[in-house]
Scaffold this active site. Sequence first.
Site, PDB file in Angstrom:
ATOM      1  NE  ARG A 106      20.516 -20.350  31.099  1.00 24.98           N
ATOM      2  CZ  ARG A 106      20.340 -20.017  29.978  1.00 24.98           C
ATOM      3  NH1 ARG A 106      19.159 -19.367  29.672  1.00 24.98           N
ATOM      4  NH2 ARG A 106      21.065 -20.263  28.704  1.00 24.98           N
TER       5      ARG A 106
ATOM      6  CE  LYS B   2      20.585 -24.285  21.203  1.00 24.17           C
ATOM      7  NZ  LYS B   2      20.171 -25.373  20.854  1.00 24.17           N
TER       8      LYS B   2
ATOM      9  CD  GLU C  79      14.842 -25.672  20.888  1.00 29.71           C
ATOM     10  OE1 GLU C  79      14.043 -25.330  19.946  1.00 29.71           O
ATOM     11  OE2 GLU C  79      14.945 -25.221  22.121  1.00 29.71           O
TER      12      GLU C  79
END
Length: 558
Positions: free
Chosen positions: A263, A273, A34
């Site tokens: 992850r 983020k 994104e």
Amino acid sequence: MSNSKDKKDFIREIIAEDLTNGKHQTTITRFPPEPNGYLHIGHAKAICINFGIAEDNAGSGAVCHLRFDDTNPVKEDAAYVDAIKKDVAWLGFDWGENLYFASDYFEYFYDCAVHLIKQGNAYVDLQNVEEMRAGRGNVKTPGTDSPYRDSSVEENLTRFEQMKKGEFEVGGAVLRAKIDMAARNMNMRDPAIYRVLNIDHHKTGDAWNIYPMYDFAHPLEDAKEKVTHSLCSLEFEDHRPLYEWVVDHCPTAATPRQIEFSRLNLTYTIMSKRKLLQLVEEEVVDGWDDPRLPTLSGMRRRGYTPEAIKSFIQKVGVTKFNAITDVALLEFELRAHLNKIAERRMAVLDPLKIVIDNWDGDSVEEMECKNNPEDAEAGTRLVPLGKEVFIERDDFMEDPPKKYFRLGPGRAVRLRGGYIIQYVSHENDADGNVTEVHVEFIPGTVGQSPPEGVKCKAAIHWVSAAHAVDAEVRLYDRLFTEENPDGFEGGYMACWNPDSLEVKTTAKLEPSLGVAAAGTTFQFERVGYFCSDSEQHISGQKAVFNRTVGLRDSWAKK
């Protein structure tokens, strides 16, 4: 990552089986960031897995798409798109012609939404956010139907068209999938699939007032691009039933398979983020490329190499369980790679002047020094030596302990690559600080053993005072003092490391470092690995270096 073929992880085993049994003739993966921030080391794992699998299966025509999931213009920016492209390319991966944007499919998403409405599988809900949240229930209590759930197809088509035309305020209406308000999986309780934003998009301008939700757009993008294996992190495991529902209930040309993996989590590091953006916006750090951040741009500026990052990710592996990896492993891989490739140079960060009393005036000799003992082809360089040199302040002690082998009264030490020098005297200022040390050099000792009667057990680095380059050297350290900043009582901002940056403004460098190109990493002998700053170092004009990593793990006993 190509050598990962030697030992397959569970994802590669699945893909290999699919190819063997003919389920797929080739493999198509995708990396779908994104564009709402910069990529970090956690994204590097996803990049290496997706592009690495495509590389492993290149013989069957496998490819990996770079696709920007730009469905939320509130947080997105074209600058992030450019930064992400740069980071992926820096890691050594090439998407070729396979560059896509979710915004390329906005018409398709809209058509799929209309299709769902016409099939009775979606409806426009005019409840406010609080009402919808209350109606969803919780893990123990089933949800309750919206009063708009049984609206007619015609009513829903009309309201959806009004949403599209901008006739609703933000939050005034959402399109929800009509699934099961009693489902145990909360993601299946009539999730929102379209919302009103009434804002311009960085690619489509003012063409749209409504935008698809990620969980609706993402599976449709995968299907549109005929992705065979949609690889994502474990937090999307609970979203997989919705992913499959969307693909099954919309007009799609392919059926991708979603596979989840753990992850990457690192000690002393945050990977959100949103939290990284907070550090940037509150100026705790100096932008997204601050060398203390785990962003790929920050790591690149600090002197990390793609090879070290990829080697580290390969060692971490691909698993189905979450864990926190010690950041020391990443630093170990970095040291191992830099030790092989980084040329050696001499730099004095805390200078103390040495005067060689028996040196012949202004004469200068050139000492031949190895560029890298680990690389026979790296050759040598000539380093000027004159009457006055700088050494590190802690390489001299007035009253040295027994096992201190560097310079002090009655002691001798070798100037690395040059002569052995012997102590003569030293001077102090009014506060007792040593300001200058006088020595004599021993002729004929360059590259030779000390003469009989002279004990010399150490070599120290140095810089000729007459030829020294003045520099600013930044000593970066870990940004947080706690292993798990996210779990720290009081929040991650409460364990921010105030000593994460120390700036040395009086550093002295050997001449060759002054003309080094920006973004070049060296080993400062006996000090650590340093990179000429890609933003502020100007070859031949301004020397600015960032510490990449120390020669050893200074946090090992902390």
